[in-house]
Design an enzyme around this catalytic site. Sequence first.
Site, PDB file in Angstrom:
ATOM      1  N   GLY A  41      40.535  76.708 -80.194  1.00 14.18           N
ATOM      2  CA  GLY A  41      41.368  76.814 -78.997  1.00 14.18           C
ATOM      3  C   GLY A  41      40.603  77.598 -77.943  1.00 14.18           C
ATOM      4  O   GLY A  41      39.803  78.475 -78.281  1.00 14.18           O
ATOM      5  N   TYR A  81      43.145  75.816 -68.019  1.00 14.96           N
ATOM      6  CA  TYR A  81      42.638  77.051 -68.648  1.00 14.96           C
ATOM      7  C   TYR A  81      41.524  77.697 -67.803  1.00 14.96           C
ATOM      8  O   TYR A  81      41.047  78.774 -68.122  1.00 14.96           O
ATOM      9  CB  TYR A  81      42.090  76.789 -70.067  1.00 14.96           C
TER      10      TYR A  81
END
Length: 312
Positions: free
Chosen positions: A23, A57
């Site tokens: 992740g 992100y």
Amino acid sequence: NLTAESHRIPLSDGNSIPLLGLGTYADPQKTPKGSCLEAVKIAIDAGYRHIDGAFVYYNEHEVGQAIREKIAEGKIKREDIFYCGKLWNTCHPPELVRPTLEKTLKILQLDYVDLYIIELPMAFKPGDALYPKDENGKFIYHETDLCATWEAMEACKDAGLAKSIGVSNFNRRQLEMIMNKPGLKYKPVSNQVECHPYFTQPKLLEFCRQHDIVIVGYSPLGTSRDESWVNVSSPPLLKDPVLNTIGKKYNKTAAQIALRFNVQRGVVVIPKSFNPQRIRENFQIFDFSLTEKEMKEIEALNKNVRYVELLM
Ligand code: NAP
């Protein structure tokens, strides 16, 4: 019989996905630039072949750079890597889907993603603001037709920009809406949702199994417990006595037990770590297995409480 080398599971479209991925979400305000780049390179060296990222992100360029550097070094080939990117909420109108994926590919400097997923089932107003809000601080939503968004995702697969397509944070009703769409060309191969011993997703998992949709479990270690987006009233997963006791038996950490639990039941895990030691630790889950009794004990820890409430 999971080994580090054979830790992939098939997807309904004929492709396959590694059961363990890295992740890459870390708060951009609190994370030094370059941390994600280093983490992805360390992960690839440690054996990871699956990286989970997203435009939203703010570090997708670092992921792309890490992958390209490792290819240039001769450590891996592009086809060894499985990269999952995500379509953000402001980009649901069908005409925005392909340009958005093309933007991600430009940031990554790659020709295709292995998996492209709709990050959330609800849409925000399109535009430059990723979190558009009105003068009262309320999110500005946008009427869209998820089925039309899905058709644009199918076109991305046909164009070769995404090898596989899937969804994230979809419930059963939303999955059914896509699967019952007249003229469906490809069904979602996967649904990325919160999944760990305190939130085991028994019903959604059963439904997805029946329909050959792989569950990718996010926050598999119980999140970073960042109070700005995590419900910290649920206790810290990794302090759980059952996970720690089972860990002692195998000389493993609670984190490794939590990850092993999911991969052993066919749930893909994407733990985030930017710490070299923990990146390696999280990969060491293919050299032991939990007994049926231990799997049941861990299943019984389910509290049906989400860490990631996504109140928006
Ligand atoms: P997570 O992976 O459950 O936990 C990450 C936290 O655990 C970090 O603070 C990390 O710190 C720490 N950690 C990692 N390995 C550890 C270990 N072995 N022992 C102890 N602590 C450890 O949480 P997450 O980041 O929420 O979820 C993982 C990924 O899922 C995200 O990065 C993102 O790619 C994806 N995700 C997707 C969605 C979605 O809506 N689709 C939502 C949330 C997350 P260090 O970095 O310091 O090791």
